[in-house]
Write a protein that holds these residues in place. Structure first.
Motif, short mmCIF file in Angstrom:
data_model
loop_
_atom_site.label_atom_id
_atom_site.label_comp_id
_atom_site.label_asym_id
_atom_site.label_seq_id
_atom_site.Cartn_x
_atom_site.Cartn_y
_atom_site.Cartn_z
N THR A 61 0.84 -1.20 0.00
CA THR A 61 0.00 0.00 0.00
C THR A 61 0.88 1.25 0.00
N LYS A 62 0.24 2.37 -0.27
CA LYS A 62 0.96 3.65 -0.25
C LYS A 62 1.58 3.87 1.13
N ARG A 63 0.85 3.54 2.16
CA ARG A 63 1.34 3.71 3.54
C ARG A 63 2.59 2.86 3.77
N GLN A 64 2.59 1.61 3.31
CA GLN A 64 3.75 0.75 3.49
C GLN A 64 4.96 1.28 2.75
N VAL A 65 4.75 1.80 1.55
CA VAL A 65 5.86 2.36 0.78
C VAL A 65 6.44 3.58 1.50
N LEU A 66 5.58 4.46 1.98
CA LEU A 66 6.05 5.65 2.68
C LEU A 66 6.73 5.30 4.00
N GLU A 67 6.24 4.28 4.69
CA GLU A 67 6.89 3.82 5.92
C GLU A 67 8.28 3.26 5.62
N ALA A 68 8.40 2.53 4.52
CA ALA A 68 9.71 2.00 4.12
C ALA A 68 10.67 3.15 3.80
N ARG A 69 10.16 4.16 3.11
CA ARG A 69 11.01 5.32 2.81
C ARG A 69 11.44 6.03 4.08
N ASP A 70 10.51 6.19 5.03
CA ASP A 70 10.84 6.85 6.30
C ASP A 70 11.85 6.04 7.10
N ARG A 71 11.73 4.72 7.05
CA ARG A 71 12.68 3.85 7.76
C ARG A 71 14.09 4.04 7.19
N LEU A 72 14.19 4.15 5.86
CA LEU A 72 15.50 4.37 5.24
C LEU A 72 16.06 5.75 5.56
N LYS A 73 15.18 6.76 5.60
CA LYS A 73 15.64 8.10 5.97
C LYS A 73 16.14 8.12 7.41
N GLU A 74 15.45 7.40 8.29
CA GLU A 74 15.89 7.32 9.68
C GLU A 74 17.25 6.63 9.78
N TYR A 75 17.46 5.60 8.97
CA TYR A 75 18.76 4.91 8.96
C TYR A 75 19.86 5.86 8.48
N GLU A 76 19.59 6.62 7.43
CA GLU A 76 20.59 7.56 6.91
C GLU A 76 20.91 8.65 7.93
N ARG A 77 19.90 9.07 8.68
CA ARG A 77 20.08 10.13 9.66
C ARG A 77 20.85 9.65 10.89
N SER A 78 20.51 8.46 11.39
CA SER A 78 21.10 8.01 12.66
C SER A 78 22.12 6.89 12.51
N GLY A 79 22.15 6.22 11.36
CA GLY A 79 23.09 5.13 11.18
C GLY A 79 22.56 3.77 11.61
N CYS A 80 21.41 3.75 12.25
CA CYS A 80 20.78 2.48 12.62
C CYS A 80 19.31 2.74 12.92
N VAL A 81 18.54 1.66 12.86
CA VAL A 81 17.13 1.73 13.21
C VAL A 81 16.89 0.64 14.25
N VAL A 82 16.48 1.03 15.42
CA VAL A 82 16.31 0.09 16.52
C VAL A 82 15.17 -0.88 16.20
N GLY A 83 15.43 -2.17 16.39
CA GLY A 83 14.41 -3.19 16.20
C GLY A 83 14.16 -3.59 14.77
N VAL A 84 15.01 -3.16 13.83
CA VAL A 84 14.85 -3.49 12.42
C VAL A 84 16.09 -4.24 11.95
N SER A 85 15.88 -5.40 11.37
CA SER A 85 17.01 -6.22 10.92
C SER A 85 17.56 -5.72 9.58
N ASP A 86 18.74 -6.23 9.23
CA ASP A 86 19.33 -5.88 7.93
C ASP A 86 18.42 -6.34 6.79
N GLU A 87 17.84 -7.52 6.93
CA GLU A 87 16.95 -8.04 5.90
C GLU A 87 15.75 -7.11 5.69
#
Length: 131
Positions: A61-87
């Motif tokens: 869904t559009k929401r899932q795509v935007l959440e995936a994009r936000d997760r990647l932006k958070e990774y770029e900003r902080s270098g890691c995302v708590v509770g999210v695996s590499d896969e």
């Protein structure tokens, strides 16, 4: 036949594709800049195209795509995302690459995505060839 709803086919693809070209059960460490698969080999380039053209991305869904994009932006900003695996990060990157325009950041309509080629465009191409 591929999208005809055969549960066996879809279960096979979902279980087989994520492990193709990688050690089973282990994901390559995530990188927001490096490629997941070796682009110097045919297998690596083939796997990258399989990821981009994965028809399962059309179900997101559009929401899932935007959440995936936000997760990647958070990774770029902080270098890691708590509770999210590499896969999960690789899956988010694959979904984002196939559904969001790289220059504008806009959501690409489903019929125009590479993952939608077989579903939307192949019947048109087949009709054009048979006409």
């Amino acid at each position: 036949f591929f999208f005809g709803g055969s549960p066996c086919t879809m279960a096979f693809l979902q279980s087989y594709l994520p492990t193709f070209g990688a050690a089973k059960g282990r994901a390559k460490p995530f990188s927001s800049t490096a490629e997941r698969y070796n682009q110097n080999t045919f297998g690596g380039r083939f796997r990258k195209m399989l990821d981009l053209t994965n028809p399962m991305h059309l179900l997101a869904t559009k929401r899932q795509v935007l959440e995936a994009r936000d997760r990647l932006k958070e990774y770029e900003r902080s270098g890691c995302v708590v509770g999210v695996s590499d896969e999960e990060l690789w899956a988010a990157r694959s979904l984002t690459a196939s559904a969001i325009h790289p220059d504008t950041g806009d959501l690409i309509p489903r019929p125009l995505r590479m993952s939608g080629f077989l579903v939307f465009n192949a019947p048109i191409c087949l009709a054009a060839v048979l006409a």
